[in-house]
Design an enzyme around this catalytic site. Structure first.
Site, PDB file in Angstrom:
ATOM      1  N   SER A 125       0.830  -1.210   0.000  1.00 17.10           N
ATOM      2  CA  SER A 125       0.000   0.000   0.000  1.00 17.10           C
ATOM      3  C   SER A 125       0.862   1.256   0.000  1.00 17.10           C
ATOM      4  O   SER A 125       1.953   1.275   0.571  1.00 17.10           O
ATOM      5  CB  SER A 125      -0.893  -0.010   1.248  1.00 17.10           C
ATOM      6  OG  SER A 125      -1.515   1.241   1.434  1.00 17.10           O
ATOM      7  N   TYR A 150      -1.798  -1.071  10.905  1.00 15.49           N
ATOM      8  CA  TYR A 150      -2.085  -1.628   9.567  1.00 15.49           C
ATOM      9  C   TYR A 150      -0.946  -1.258   8.607  1.00 15.49           C
ATOM     10  O   TYR A 150      -0.360  -2.125   7.960  1.00 15.49           O
ATOM     11  CB  TYR A 150      -3.424  -1.104   9.028  1.00 15.49           C
ATOM     12  CG  TYR A 150      -3.499  -1.239   7.528  1.00 15.49           C
ATOM     13  CD1 TYR A 150      -3.296  -0.138   6.706  1.00 15.49           C
ATOM     14  CD2 TYR A 150      -3.703  -2.478   6.938  1.00 15.49           C
ATOM     15  CE1 TYR A 150      -3.299  -0.269   5.327  1.00 15.49           C
ATOM     16  CE2 TYR A 150      -3.711  -2.613   5.562  1.00 15.49           C
ATOM     17  CZ  TYR A 150      -3.510  -1.511   4.763  1.00 15.49           C
ATOM     18  OH  TYR A 150      -3.505  -1.643   3.400  1.00 15.49           O
ATOM     19  N   LYS A 154       2.240  -3.576   6.547  1.00 11.56           N
ATOM     20  CA  LYS A 154       2.632  -3.561   5.125  1.00 11.56           C
ATOM     21  C   LYS A 154       4.136  -3.311   5.012  1.00 11.56           C
ATOM     22  O   LYS A 154       4.836  -3.932   4.218  1.00 11.56           O
ATOM     23  CB  LYS A 154       1.843  -2.494   4.355  1.00 11.56           C
ATOM     24  CG  LYS A 154       0.366  -2.816   4.213  1.00 11.56           C
ATOM     25  CD  LYS A 154       0.130  -4.159   3.538  1.00 11.56           C
ATOM     26  CE  LYS A 154      -1.327  -4.499   3.405  1.00 11.56           C
ATOM     27  NZ  LYS A 154      -1.557  -5.844   2.824  1.00 11.56           N
TER      28      LYS A 154
END
Ligand code: WQD
Length: 339
Positions: A125, A150, A154
Site C-alpha cells: 500500500s 495496519y 505492510k
C-alpha cells in the site's frame, strides 16, 4: 496453470480472480470469510462462467496451510491479499493486526519455498510512504514511520519478503503498492462490501446517495490544497486487478530484474475529496448531501503516484477514469441495495 489467490473473495482479490480467469489461469482461492461472503464466488462465476476452486481456511493455522500446499504442489504462483485492512481498527487492535497480517505471510512464504515455482505477489500500500515529501510519489520515496499498525504490517511485510529473497534465489516476488482502489466490476456482479459503517470515501458516498447514510462528512476543508480538501490517487479496481496479472506474468516469464521488485499502482492523477464528490454527482445525476467537518486523525494531505515505473518497466497503465470508477461504484450500490 494454477494460481493461489489468498483473500480471493475480498474486494481487490475477487476482481483479480476475474482477470486471472480471463487470462486462462486456473484459480484456487483461500479465504477465511472474515471480511467477505461465499456468495462472491457466484459473482465471479457469473462474470467468467468458470467457478474458481475455493477453500475456507484460516491462514493463521499453520498446519492447515501446510496441508493445503501438500494438496496443491502444482501452484505456479501466489497472489497474497489475505490481511486485515481497516486503519482505524488496527489502532484499536494492534496485536490482532500483527498476528493476522504477518504470521499468515510467514506461513505462506514458508510453504512457497517448498514449491517448484516460487512466484509471489504481495498486496502492499502507498500508506508505507506516509506523507511523502515529493509528489508524485516514486518507488524510491522513503518509507516513513507508519501512521497505524495496519500500515506497519505492510512495511514489515515488505521487509520479511526482502529478507527472504536475499537468501532464497529461487523465490521471485513483486510488492504492489496500491493507492486508493475504488469502483466495481462493470457487470455489477462483484464490488466492495464494506462491513458496518464504511471508513473509506467512495462506499460512504454511494451509501449516502442511496439513502443508507444521512450525510457524508468531508474530513477537513482547510488543508493546503486548491479547494482545502485532501488529495488522493483513486484507481479503478479493475485496472488494479489487471496489474496483478501483468505482474504475475512478469515473474512466470522470468522478466523480473531482481527477485524483489516494487511497483506503485495508481493513475498518476490526484483528485481532491470535493472533486471526487463532483465526479460522483456528474455520473449519478444525484446531488450528494455532504458537510465539511474537522480533519480526521492520521490523514495525510496529498498522495498520488508517479506511474513511470509501472508504465515503462511493468508494462501496465490505467485505462479507466475517476468517472468510470464512480459510475461502477454507484451501479454496484444500486444493485446490492435493490436485491
Ligand atoms: C480518502 C479521503 C479522507 C471518508 C486508506 C488506507 C489505505 C487504503 C485505502 C487499505 C481522505 C476522506 C473519507 C469519509 C472523507 N486502505 N474521507 N469522509 O485514508 O486515503 O486510505 O484506505 O489498503 O491504506 O490508508 O482512504 O477512503 O479512507 O479516505 O472526507 O467519510 O477521503 O479524509 O482524505 P485513505 P479513505
Amino acid at each position: 496453470m494454477k494460481i493461489l489467490v489468498t483473500g480471493g473473495l475480498g474486494f481487490i482479490g475477487s476482481h483479480t480472480v476475474v482477470e486471472l480467469q480471463n487470462e486462462g489461469f486456473e484459480v484456487v482461492i483461500i479465504d477465511d470469510l472474515s471480511n467477505s461472503t461465499v456468495e462472491v464466488l457466484d459473482g465471479i462465476t457469473a462474470i467468467t462462467g468458470e467457478k474458481p476452486l475455493f477453500e475456507q481456511l484460516d491462514l493463521k493455522d499453520r498446519t492447515k496451510v501446510e496441508d493445503f500446499f501438500n494438496r496443491h504442489k502444482d501452484v505456479a504462483g501466489v497472489i497474497h491479499f489475505a490481511a486485515s485492512k481497516a486503519v482505524g481498527e488496527s489502532v484499536q487492535k494492534p496485536l490482532m493486526y500483527y498476528e493476522n497480517n504477518l504470521s499468515t505471510l510467514v506461513y505462506v512464504l514458508k510453504e512457497i519455498l517448498k514449491l517448484e515455482h516460487q512466484n509471489f505477489i504481495f498486496s502492499s500500500s502507498c500508506t508505507v510512504y506516509g506523507q511523502a515529501d515529493d509528489l508524485p510519489i516514486t518507488e524510491s520515496a522513503p518509507v516513513k514511520p507508519a501512521e497505524s499498525p495496519y500500515g506497519n504490517t505492510k512495511q514489515i511485510g515488505e521487509e520479511i519478503i526482502r529478507d527472504s529473497c536475499k537468501v532464497n534465489a529461487d523465490l521471485k516476488t513483486i510488492a504492489l503498492r496500491y493507492f486508493n482502489p475504488i469502483g466495481s466490476h462493470p457487470s455489477a456482479e462483484i464490488g466492495e462490501l464494506p462491513k458496518g459503517v464504511p471508513q473509506n470515501l467512495v462506499p460512504f458516498i454511494t451509501q449516502t446517495a442511496i439513502g443508507m447514510r444521512e450525510q457524508l462528512s468531508v474530513f477537513g476543508g482547510d488543508y493546503p490544497t486548491e479547494d482545502g480538501t485532501c488529495i488522493r490517487d483513486y484507481i479503478h479496481v479493475v485496472d488494479l486487478a489487471k496489474a496483478h496479472v501483468v505482474a504475475l506474468q512478469r515473474l512466470l516469464q522470468n522478466k523480473n530484474e531482481t527477485n524483489f521488485e516494487i511497483f506503485n499502482l495508481g493513475t498518476g492523477k490526484g483528485s481532491s475529496v470535493l472533486e471526487a464528490i463532483k465526479s460522483f454527482e456528474r455520473v449519478s445525476g444525484k446531488s450528494l448531501n455532504y458537510k465539511i467537518v474537522g480533519r480526521r486523525e492520521g490523514d495525510i494531505v496529498a498522495a498520488y503516484a508517479d506511474t513511470n515505473k509501472a508504465n515503462d518497466v511493468l508494462g501496465w497503465r490505467t485505462e479507466l477514469s475517476l468517472d468510470d470508477a464512480m459510475a461502477s461504484a454507484w451501479k454496484w450500490e444500486q444493485k446490492i441495495r435493490n436485491t
